[in-house]
Design a protein around this motif. Structure first.
Motif, PDB file in Angstrom:
ATOM      1  N   ASN A  43       0.840   5.856  -0.698  1.00 51.90           N
ATOM      2  CA  ASN A  43       0.003   7.024  -0.875  1.00 51.90           C
ATOM      3  C   ASN A  43       0.145   7.605  -2.271  1.00 51.90           C
ATOM      4  OD1 ASN A  43       2.515   8.147  -0.695  1.00 51.90           O
ATOM      5  ND2 ASN A  43       2.039   9.541   0.951  1.00 51.90           N
ATOM      6  N   TYR A 100     -10.477   4.568   1.392  1.00 47.74           N
ATOM      7  CA  TYR A 100      -9.287   4.949   0.616  1.00 47.74           C
ATOM      8  C   TYR A 100      -8.234   5.697   1.422  1.00 47.74           C
ATOM      9  CZ  TYR A 100     -12.105   3.403  -3.231  1.00 47.74           C
ATOM     10  OH  TYR A 100     -12.876   2.631  -4.047  1.00 47.74           O
ATOM     11  N   GLY A 101      -8.484   5.942   2.689  1.00 52.19           N
ATOM     12  CA  GLY A 101      -7.484   6.579   3.537  1.00 52.19           C
ATOM     13  C   GLY A 101      -7.214   8.035   3.192  1.00 52.19           C
ATOM     14  N   ASN A 153      -4.010   7.072   1.208  1.00 54.05           N
ATOM     15  CA  ASN A 153      -2.948   6.127   1.556  1.00 54.05           C
ATOM     16  C   ASN A 153      -3.402   4.681   1.701  1.00 54.05           C
ATOM     17  OD1 ASN A 153      -4.174   6.095   4.050  1.00 54.05           O
ATOM     18  ND2 ASN A 153      -2.577   7.195   5.107  1.00 54.05           N
ATOM     19  N   ASN A 154      -4.626   4.354   1.349  1.00 49.64           N
ATOM     20  CA  ASN A 154      -5.091   2.971   1.474  1.00 49.64           C
ATOM     21  C   ASN A 154      -5.330   2.291   0.134  1.00 49.64           C
ATOM     22  OD1 ASN A 154      -5.044   3.176   4.212  1.00 49.64           O
ATOM     23  ND2 ASN A 154      -7.247   3.232   4.492  1.00 49.64           N
ATOM     24  N   TYR A 162       0.855  -1.182   0.000  1.00 52.02           N
ATOM     25  CA  TYR A 162       0.000   0.000   0.000  1.00 52.02           C
ATOM     26  C   TYR A 162       0.894   1.236   0.000  1.00 52.02           C
ATOM     27  CZ  TYR A 162      -3.935  -2.972   1.123  1.00 52.02           C
ATOM     28  OH  TYR A 162      -4.892  -3.920   1.073  1.00 52.02           O
TER      29      TYR A 162
END
Length: 113
Positions: free
Chosen positions: A22, A104-105, A83-84, A20
């Motif tokens: 960003n 989706y962070g 970041n996800n 993962y």
């Protein structure tokens, strides 16, 4: 040969960390939504349609709301960081009626002149 084994071991430890990562996406704010529970959502071209961002109970969310309104009235683009996302799927369009925070962070917002 020992050096090669060390590289393999290091790569094995780093691989899960790199699954993962960003990235950022830029778009124009087309509309902003608030519901009676204080949930902020927006449609941002190329990123998401009618999608949840945050709860107005936080200072960050109130600042984000202000920035989105400025962008909407001035036709300035915004940049959002996530970041996800899976490292192999970094497309910017996240979908319709999605939760940009949880799914989706979403963690950073920029409004540029």
């Amino acid at each position: 040969m020992k050096k090669f084994k060390k590289v393999i071991v290091i790569a094995m430890f780093l691989f899960p960390l790199s699954s993962y990562a960003n990235h950022e996406c830029t778009g124009e704010v087309l509309d902003v939504h608030l519901n009676t529970e204080g949930q902020l959502s927006a449609t941002i071209s190329g990123i998401a349609t009618n999608s949840y961002l945050c709860e107005l109970s936080s200072d960050y969310c109130r600042a984000l709301y202000s920035g989105l309104l400025i962008s909407l009235t001035s036709s300035k683009s915004v940049t959002l960081w996530f970041n996800n996302d899976d490292i192999n799927n970094k497309k910017c369009f996240k979908g319709n009626w999605v939760n940009l925070d949880k799914d989706y962070g979403f963690y950073h917002f920029r409004l540029k002149r």
